[in-house]
Design an enzyme around this catalytic site. Structure first.
Site, PDB file in Angstrom:
ATOM      1  N   TRP A   2       0.320  -1.177   0.154  1.00  0.00           N
ATOM      2  CA  TRP A   2       0.001   0.289   0.012  1.00  0.00           C
ATOM      3  C   TRP A   2       0.966   0.658  -0.379  1.00  0.00           C
ATOM      4  O   TRP A   2       0.542   2.142  -0.967  1.00  0.00           O
ATOM      5  CB  TRP A   2      -0.875   0.240   1.191  1.00  0.00           C
ATOM      6  N   HIS A   3       2.068   1.216   0.459  1.00  0.00           N
ATOM      7  CA  HIS A   3       3.184   2.371   0.931  1.00  0.00           C
ATOM      8  C   HIS A   3       3.344   2.505  -0.550  1.00  0.00           C
ATOM      9  O   HIS A   3       4.012   4.250  -0.161  1.00  0.00           O
ATOM     10  CB  HIS A   3       3.891   2.093   1.768  1.00  0.00           C
ATOM     11  N   GLY A   4       3.558   1.582  -1.269  1.00  0.00           N
ATOM     12  CA  GLY A   4       4.245   2.296  -2.442  1.00  0.00           C
ATOM     13  C   GLY A   4       4.957   1.228  -3.361  1.00  0.00           C
ATOM     14  O   GLY A   4       5.062   0.049  -2.624  1.00  0.00           O
TER      15      GLY A   4
ATOM     16  N   PHE B  12       2.163   8.031  -1.952  1.00  0.00           N
ATOM     17  CA  PHE B  12       0.912   7.540  -1.384  1.00  0.00           C
ATOM     18  C   PHE B  12      -0.424   7.729  -1.801  1.00  0.00           C
ATOM     19  O   PHE B  12      -0.562   6.476  -1.751  1.00  0.00           O
ATOM     20  CB  PHE B  12       1.545   6.818  -0.121  1.00  0.00           C
TER      21      PHE B  12
END
Length: 470
Positions: free
Chosen positions: A322-324, A470
């Site tokens: 999800w963060h990258g 993000f």
């Protein structure tokens, strides 16, 4: 547009507040907020306004379908409508955020020729996608009511205080407040104070310690040794906290000014005495989202130990992704997943017996190492950083301060930032009954803090926001 910019502080926010409060009609006030939110997002990326409108429209139609089939007692069809809506929204996120990562890695496989697709990442797409998903899923679960007005649903999705960097606000949190909230002077004052504190966290603390981390990580390994890299890790640890919690404070404060009450997103995570405690305090809106929409539907801890451990690792792999779209984020997620598994299996009972101080030391070191994994996207650089952190190499501080004297000045902010991580500082801003003189003194402090922040904004063009990517 960012909150700590002169355009926002001197133009956008005052204009929105004036237009908002001159109307008493709820429909007109919501209209002002919706138009302001669309303009806020379009300021930086006008093209992607179409994307957020389309995603919201998909959720709107999907919600109508889900509600219709639930009312006629066709739950299986309603579930299918929910799954199709969720799939479309997730695919939208995958295309814009992960397609380049997927095609790049597939192209490295022998005998596979595939063009690498590079798309610009729309700001805030992860945040608003998760908000839309929560609305559709909660509607299927009958935890919220159908929003029949598309523009009110769009206001929920695009509300500018939390649009581009969270917190992730669930529809059920503000469902009633969209039409039935009550603005009051106390909320305006409290929200303004919260905004100023968040602004100070970002402008005064995050930006200054960020320069320490960036200078050291960009420097030569022959000069920046073990001690410097640990200082860089600490600096980034403080930067990401004050960057993100500061933005969350500003978002919560702005929401309160307009009568919305968002849930807290941070609860002094750096006082945690275990990794489990840390993730109950850090980015609460994200961790609870994954708990309620991924972990529990997979079975949570109500299954066999093997499936339970699998559930934890799946959730944390997804948290990292999800963060990258980089391998280091997946590594970072699995790093925390494994640590949480170890704490739940046996390490936790030993941590409970330790004095709180040693539990805090253990957790703070673990978190600092985790942020190194998070920060360094290149595996070669990451390996070198970790190697020099744990295999002693000298630091040439004389050369550093001779060639980069400003680094010493920015390092002076580290003690202040470290102290401000602890709840002791809350006593300075605790809400309690006070006389007129103390109230005036407090107001003066906040005004002075705001002026100092503006002075820093004017004097420097350095103003990154980590979570914008993000």
């Amino acid at each position: 547009m960012v909150f700590c910019s002169l355009n926002f502080l001197y133009l956008f926010l005052p204009l929105v507040c004036v237009l908002y409060f001159i109307w008493r009609n709820r429909v007109w006030r919501n209209t002002i907020l919706l138009l302001a939110s669309v303009l806020f997002y379009a300021w930086g990326e006008p093209v992607y306004v179409v994307l957020i409108l389309s995603a919201t429209f998909v959720a709107y139609l999907g919600g109508i379908a889900v509600e219709h089939f639930l009312q006629i007692n066709r739950k299986k069809v309603a579930r299918l409508a929910m799954i199709l809506t969720v799939t479309v929204l997730v695919l939208n996120l995958v295309v814009f955020k992960y397609l380049g990562f997927l095609t790049e890695n597939l192209s490295r496989i022998p005998f596979i020729t595939i063009p690498v697709v590079e798309l610009a990442l729309p700001i805030g797409i992860s945040f608003y996608t998760f908000q839309i998903l929560s609305y559709v899923i909660d509607l299927y679960r009958r935890e919220v009511k159908l929003q029949k007005n598309f523009f009110y649903l769009l206001l929920y999705v695009s509300f500018f205080p939390q649009l581009i960097a969270g917190p992730i606000v669930r529809y059920q949190t503000i469902e009633q407040e969209i039409l039935e909230r009550t603005e009051c002077w106390d909320d305006v004052i409290a929200g303004s104070k919260r905004f100023i504190l968040g602004l100070a966290k970002k402008v005064l603390l995050a930006n200054n310690v960020a320069l320490v981390a960036e200078s050291i990580y960009a420097g030569s390994g022959a000069i920046y040794g073990t001690s410097a890299l640990w200082i860089a890790a600490l600096s980034y640890t403080l930067q990401i906290y004050f960057d993100f919690s500061g933005y969350s404070d500003m978002a919560i404060g702005l929401g309160q000014v307009f009568g919305f009450h968002f849930l807290e997103n941070f609860d002094h995570p750096y006082i945690a005495c275990s990794v489990t405690q840390f993730w109950r305090r850090w980015h609460i809106s994200l961790s609870t989202w994954f708990r309620d929409y991924i972990y529990i539907p997979l079975g949570g801890n109500r299954v066999s130990k093997g499936r339970w451990l699998r559930n934890i690792l799946v959730v944390w792999a997804l948290t990292g992704i999800w963060h990258g779209a980089e391998w280091n984020f997946i590594l970072w997620g699995l790093y925390y997943g494994l640590l949480l598994v170890l704490e739940k299996l046996f390490l936790g009972k030993y941590l409970d017996k330790l004095p709180r101080f040693w539990g805090w030391v253990y957790t703070f070191i673990i978190v600092n190492i985790g942020w190194v994994l998070f920060n360094q996207t290149d595996f070669s650089t990451l390996g070198q950083c970790l190697g020099r952190m744990f295999w002693y190499t000298p630091t040439d501080w004389v050369s550093i301060f001779t060639t980069n004297a400003s680094l010493f000045i920015h390092m002076g902010w580290l003690p202040a930032a470290f102290i401000c991580c602890f709840p002791l500082t809350n006593r300075l801003f605790r809400h309690r009954k006070r006389g007129i003189i103390l109230s005036l003194v407090e107001t003066g402090i906040y005004m002075l803090l705001l002026l100092v922040c503006i002075a820093f904004i004017v004097s420097s063009s350095y103003n990154p926001f980590i979570y914008f990517r993000f």
